[in-house]
Structures are given as structure tokens and as C-alpha cells.
Write a protein that holds these residues in place. Sequence first.
Motif, PDB file in Angstrom:
ATOM      1  N   PHE A 335      40.054   2.251  74.022  1.00  0.00           N
ATOM      2  CA  PHE A 335      40.210   2.007  72.588  1.00  0.00           C
ATOM      3  C   PHE A 335      40.156   0.509  72.281  1.00  0.00           C
ATOM      4  O   PHE A 335      39.529   0.078  71.312  1.00  0.00           O
ATOM      5  N   PHE A 336      40.817  -0.293  73.096  1.00  0.00           N
ATOM      6  CA  PHE A 336      40.881  -1.734  72.861  1.00  0.00           C
ATOM      7  C   PHE A 336      39.493  -2.380  72.927  1.00  0.00           C
ATOM      8  O   PHE A 336      39.189  -3.299  72.170  1.00  0.00           O
ATOM      9  N   HIS A 337      38.648  -1.898  73.808  1.00  0.00           N
ATOM     10  CA  HIS A 337      37.317  -2.483  73.987  1.00  0.00           C
ATOM     11  C   HIS A 337      36.284  -1.898  73.030  1.00  0.00           C
ATOM     12  O   HIS A 337      35.124  -2.322  73.061  1.00  0.00           O
ATOM     13  N   SER A 338      36.689  -0.966  72.197  1.00  0.00           N
ATOM     14  CA  SER A 338      35.753  -0.349  71.266  1.00  0.00           C
ATOM     15  C   SER A 338      35.611  -1.215  70.020  1.00  0.00           C
ATOM     16  O   SER A 338      36.566  -1.387  69.254  1.00  0.00           O
ATOM     17  N   ASP A 339      34.425  -1.766  69.803  1.00  0.00           N
ATOM     18  CA  ASP A 339      34.172  -2.594  68.623  1.00  0.00           C
ATOM     19  C   ASP A 339      33.922  -1.766  67.374  1.00  0.00           C
ATOM     20  O   ASP A 339      33.841  -2.315  66.268  1.00  0.00           O
ATOM     21  N   GLN A 340      33.805  -0.454  67.542  1.00  0.00           N
ATOM     22  CA  GLN A 340      33.527   0.410  66.399  1.00  0.00           C
ATOM     23  C   GLN A 340      34.802   0.805  65.650  1.00  0.00           C
ATOM     24  O   GLN A 340      34.730   1.315  64.540  1.00  0.00           O
ATOM     25  N   GLN A 341      35.929   0.606  66.268  1.00  0.00           N
ATOM     26  CA  GLN A 341      37.192   0.999  65.644  1.00  0.00           C
ATOM     27  C   GLN A 341      37.567   0.017  64.523  1.00  0.00           C
ATOM     28  O   GLN A 341      37.588  -1.197  64.735  1.00  0.00           O
ATOM     29  N   GLU A 342      37.865   0.564  63.367  1.00  0.00           N
ATOM     30  CA  GLU A 342      38.214  -0.276  62.218  1.00  0.00           C
ATOM     31  C   GLU A 342      39.508  -1.047  62.459  1.00  0.00           C
ATOM     32  O   GLU A 342      39.659  -2.178  61.999  1.00  0.00           O
ATOM     33  N   TYR A 343      40.433  -0.424  63.165  1.00  0.00           N
ATOM     34  CA  TYR A 343      41.707  -1.104  63.413  1.00  0.00           C
ATOM     35  C   TYR A 343      41.507  -2.348  64.284  1.00  0.00           C
ATOM     36  O   TYR A 343      42.118  -3.392  64.058  1.00  0.00           O
ATOM     37  N   ASN A 344      40.646  -2.266  65.278  1.00  0.00           N
ATOM     38  CA  ASN A 344      40.357  -3.432  66.117  1.00  0.00           C
ATOM     39  C   ASN A 344      39.704  -4.541  65.309  1.00  0.00           C
ATOM     40  O   ASN A 344      40.013  -5.724  65.491  1.00  0.00           O
ATOM     41  N   LYS A 345      38.790  -4.179  64.422  1.00  0.00           N
ATOM     42  CA  LYS A 345      38.152  -5.178  63.561  1.00  0.00           C
ATOM     43  C   LYS A 345      39.190  -5.865  62.678  1.00  0.00           C
ATOM     44  O   LYS A 345      39.146  -7.083  62.478  1.00  0.00           O
ATOM     45  N   LEU A 346      40.110  -5.050  62.157  1.00  0.00           N
ATOM     46  CA  LEU A 346      41.155  -5.610  61.290  1.00  0.00           C
ATOM     47  C   LEU A 346      42.050  -6.573  62.059  1.00  0.00           C
ATOM     48  O   LEU A 346      42.374  -7.670  61.573  1.00  0.00           O
ATOM     49  N   PHE A 347      42.448  -6.197  63.266  1.00  0.00           N
ATOM     50  CA  PHE A 347      43.352  -7.051  64.040  1.00  0.00           C
ATOM     51  C   PHE A 347      42.632  -8.310  64.529  1.00  0.00           C
ATOM     52  O   PHE A 347      43.249  -9.377  64.622  1.00  0.00           O
ATOM     53  N   LYS A 348      41.359  -8.209  64.852  1.00  0.00           N
ATOM     54  CA  LYS A 348      40.582  -9.396  65.196  1.00  0.00           C
ATOM     55  C   LYS A 348      40.556 -10.379  64.032  1.00  0.00           C
ATOM     56  O   LYS A 348      40.705 -11.598  64.212  1.00  0.00           O
ATOM     57  N   GLN A 349      40.366  -9.852  62.839  1.00  0.00           N
ATOM     58  CA  GLN A 349      40.357 -10.702  61.647  1.00  0.00           C
ATOM     59  C   GLN A 349      41.705 -11.388  61.464  1.00  0.00           C
ATOM     60  O   GLN A 349      41.768 -12.575  61.125  1.00  0.00           O
ATOM     61  N   PHE A 350      42.764 -10.656  61.698  1.00  0.00           N
ATOM     62  CA  PHE A 350      44.113 -11.237  61.586  1.00  0.00           C
ATOM     63  C   PHE A 350      44.309 -12.382  62.575  1.00  0.00           C
ATOM     64  O   PHE A 350      44.812 -13.454  62.217  1.00  0.00           O
ATOM     65  N   ILE A 351      43.902 -12.190  63.826  1.00  0.00           N
ATOM     66  CA  ILE A 351      44.064 -13.223  64.849  1.00  0.00           C
ATOM     67  C   ILE A 351      43.260 -14.470  64.504  1.00  0.00           C
ATOM     68  O   ILE A 351      43.744 -15.607  64.624  1.00  0.00           O
ATOM     69  N   LEU A 352      42.030 -14.271  64.026  1.00  0.00           N
ATOM     70  CA  LEU A 352      41.170 -15.414  63.717  1.00  0.00           C
ATOM     71  C   LEU A 352      41.668 -16.188  62.502  1.00  0.00           C
ATOM     72  O   LEU A 352      41.717 -17.421  62.515  1.00  0.00           O
ATOM     73  N   GLU A 353      42.037 -15.471  61.454  1.00  0.00           N
ATOM     74  CA  GLU A 353      42.476 -16.148  60.230  1.00  0.00           C
ATOM     75  C   GLU A 353      43.821 -16.842  60.404  1.00  0.00           C
ATOM     76  O   GLU A 353      44.094 -17.855  59.753  1.00  0.00           O
ATOM     77  N   SER A 354      44.655 -16.319  61.260  1.00  0.00           N
ATOM     78  CA  SER A 354      46.006 -16.897  61.425  1.00  0.00           C
ATOM     79  C   SER A 354      45.990 -18.167  62.260  1.00  0.00           C
ATOM     80  O   SER A 354      46.929 -18.971  62.180  1.00  0.00           O
ATOM     81  N   GLU A 355      44.961 -18.356  63.088  1.00  0.00           N
ATOM     82  CA  GLU A 355      44.862 -19.549  63.940  1.00  0.00           C
ATOM     83  C   GLU A 355      46.144 -19.755  64.746  1.00  0.00           C
ATOM     84  O   GLU A 355      46.837 -20.761  64.634  1.00  0.00           O
ATOM     85  N   ILE A 356      46.435 -18.762  65.574  1.00  0.00           N
ATOM     86  CA  ILE A 356      47.639 -18.783  66.398  1.00  0.00           C
ATOM     87  C   ILE A 356      47.322 -19.482  67.716  1.00  0.00           C
ATOM     88  O   ILE A 356      46.315 -19.197  68.355  1.00  0.00           O
ATOM     89  N   TYR A 357      48.216 -20.365  68.136  1.00  0.00           N
ATOM     90  CA  TYR A 357      47.966 -21.188  69.324  1.00  0.00           C
ATOM     91  C   TYR A 357      48.898 -20.780  70.456  1.00  0.00           C
ATOM     92  O   TYR A 357      50.108 -20.647  70.276  1.00  0.00           O
ATOM     93  N   LEU A 358      48.277 -20.578  71.625  1.00  0.00           N
ATOM     94  CA  LEU A 358      49.042 -20.261  72.821  1.00  0.00           C
ATOM     95  C   LEU A 358      49.707 -21.523  73.368  1.00  0.00           C
ATOM     96  O   LEU A 358      50.902 -21.555  73.644  1.00  0.00           O
ATOM     97  N   GLU A 359      48.899 -22.536  73.524  1.00  0.00           N
ATOM     98  CA  GLU A 359      49.370 -23.869  73.873  1.00  0.00           C
ATOM     99  C   GLU A 359      48.763 -24.827  72.860  1.00  0.00           C
ATOM    100  O   GLU A 359      47.959 -24.433  72.026  1.00  0.00           O
TER     101      GLU A 359
END
Length: 429
Positions: A335-359
Motif C-alpha cells: 500500500f505504501f509503495h502504491s502511487d495510485q492511492q489517493e491517501y498516499n498522494k495526500l500525505f506526500k503533499q502534506f510532507i512537501l508543503e510542511s517542509e519538515i526537517y529531520l536534521e
Amino acid sequence: MLNNSKKQKSKSKKLSKSKDSQAKSRCESANLKSEQAACQYEQSTIKKVKNEKNISPIQEEEIPFGSQIIQQSNLQDYDKLICEEVVKDFTSFTFNNSLEQQISQEEEQETLSEFMREQVKYEENYSYKKNYLNNQNEIQSHMVAILFDWLIEVAHSFHFKRETFYLSINYVERFLLRQPNVLISKFQLLGVAAIFIAHKCEEIYPKTLKDFHRLIQDQYTIQEIEQMEVSILKSLDFRMYPNTPIFWLNYYTKLWDEFIVDKQICIMFKERSNEAYYRYRELVQLFDLCLIDYQYKQNEKLTILSLIYLVVAKQLQIFDDYQTMAISQSEICDFFHSDQQEYNKLFKQFILESEIYLEFDKQIFFSDLKDCISQLVKYFILRFDNSLPRVLLNNQQFIDEMQHEELLSFQTYNKNTIETITIISKQYS
């Protein structure tokens, strides 16, 4: 010769007196000119104010300078007159704040992002490895889980905030990393002293040392707790204010709520509703379980984001059986590697827009969550405890008057934590 010298001295005195008198006359003339100029300026300013019924906002910058000169001349009446005219004019003036609010919000967001990046960099001062049991002979991983679970219960019974508990485990882990071969007989003493220090750093209404002494049922003396407190402070070089994991959890859930609020799927964590409250409680209990389990070694920021991913997916009923997934892990990986899932697309958008830094300057991407998500599924066998903290029981008025962030900040206790860790350790040993 003596008479000549006396004459020269008298001449020099006369010359100096004449120079002083000339300088005084010049100063007096300069002061007179400046006073005349000031009076002329005052009169022109007063006439201008009297003749003009309305003062435009453009002239607002000129008024403080004029009023300052008037105050220097002790002309208070004129100052009052100017102030009255300014007040009369601005009663009929309306600012258009729409553009200013938009700019301020953008600047505020940029300032917050920059501040959080600085917090990531600040963590370098407190970073430590999670292999602190490598230099311990008597203390085992299940003992760490029991101690930390007990500290959660202590924080819950004393109505402490979550930050207090997370500070205490930070102190314990860093102390064990720096002090090898801590005796098992002193391990609970270390926990008591750590949460005693943490509650003095965090709580508004601190407890007394006798209150903590009652917890250990006279196993240790008050003097021993004080000695251990000193040992912890010295060992940690008095660096007692790290960014704890709950700091990042609250920040990431805030980012998620802001991101999802206008989306079709609106599942929030900090909304003032029963559903959001229990969802937040579930998220934090899972996170506590991960931190207590010494065998879990994943980064805390990645763990928080992965838990948000899984908890929201559970709410959307994307996965039917977490226990089956924990055993095989194939379903969650596919499921995680499926690019067709709408939920994965939504969460990818969240990660990119939030600009969260590990280090510092190292941004987190959606693909970085893969390992965490596959390991976290097994913790969903935990039976959640949704009972209210003791401080909130039978106190609806207190709940209504409290800020929602404060309501979420109280540490809660789940008695099923140790049982869950035991089951997991047997299954994956």
C-alpha cells in the motif's frame, strides 16, 4: 624682572577674561537665536493647527517632532491642543487591514518555519545515541520499560504535563549513557530523582520532596534522592532543557490540522471535539509505547509522522486488520509503495508543503517513512485507554474553561503498555 613677570601674568589673565566674555556673548546670542526660532516654529505650528480643522494622516509624523519642542518649552496647553486635533481626525479614519493581515500571516509562517529549523539545529546540543544499555551490566531492556511505565503512572497520578514525563526519560537515558554500570538497586532512585528535577523545570505548582519520597515506600531516604539529583545535574552538565519528543508531536499534529482543514478528508487531532481528543490520545499512547520499548530504534520525528499516517489510515478504515499486517507486513508495504492511492498522494503533499526537517537543512520526504511504518504496525495491538485524566474527572466546568492545548497536555496512563511490549518481544525475539 619680578615686576615684568607680574605684568605678564596680569595681561594673560585679562586676555583670558576677555576671551571668556566673548564666548559667553556668542553663546547667549546663539541661545537667543535658537529660542527665537523655537518660538517662531511654535507659533507657526499653533496657527497651523488652529486654522486646519482636519489633520491628514500624512502629517502624523510631523506632530511628534513639533510636540517635542513644545514640551521642551513647557507649553503643555499647546501639546493638549495638538493631541485633541489628532484624536478628532482619526475618529473618522478607517484602515484597510486586509493586505496587512495577509502579509503578516505570510511573515508569521516564514518566521515559524525558520524558528523550527533553528530548533532542529538546537537539538545538536542534546543529541545522544539510544544504545545507553551497552555500558550497563545489571540493567536490562525490560527494566527500562518497567521504570518508564512507572514514571508515566507517577506523572498521571500527580496531574503532571506530558512534557514533564518526556524530560524525565531524557535525563535517565542521558545519565545511563554517561555513567556506566549503574546498580539495579539505584535504578528506581534514578527515576525518582529524574522526574523530581523535570517537574521543577516544567510544572507551575511543584510538589515537595516528601511527596516523591512517599512513592518509593521508604526504599530510599530523602538525602539519597537529593544526592542522586546532584549526580544527575553534574553528569548532564546542567543542560536540562532539550526539545522533547512531545514538542515535535504537537508541532506535527498542528501542521497536519492546518493542512487537512480545507480538504475533503478532514480528520484532525487538535480540534475541540471528542473524536479529535480520543484520536490524539491514541496517537500519544502509541508514541509512548515506542519510546518505552528499548528495542525500537527509529528516529522520533519519523516515528511521529509515521504514526500520524497510520492513525489517520485507521480512521479511514483503509486497513482492516493491523494485527495480521504486523505479522506479514506485506500489505502495508504494498500500500505504501502504491502511487495510485489517493491517501498516499495526500500525505506526500502534506510532507512537501510542511517542509519538515529531520536534521538542520535535511528535509524529510514521504519515502523516508517506509521503515518506520513497517515497524510501527505491530504496536497497534495495544488496547487503548480513553479514560479522562484524574484531574478532569467529574469536573466538566474545569474542562469547559480550559484551553484545549492545556487539556491535551495532561499525561495519561495506559495499564496495557507493559503487556503489549511483552507480547511484541516474544513474537519478534
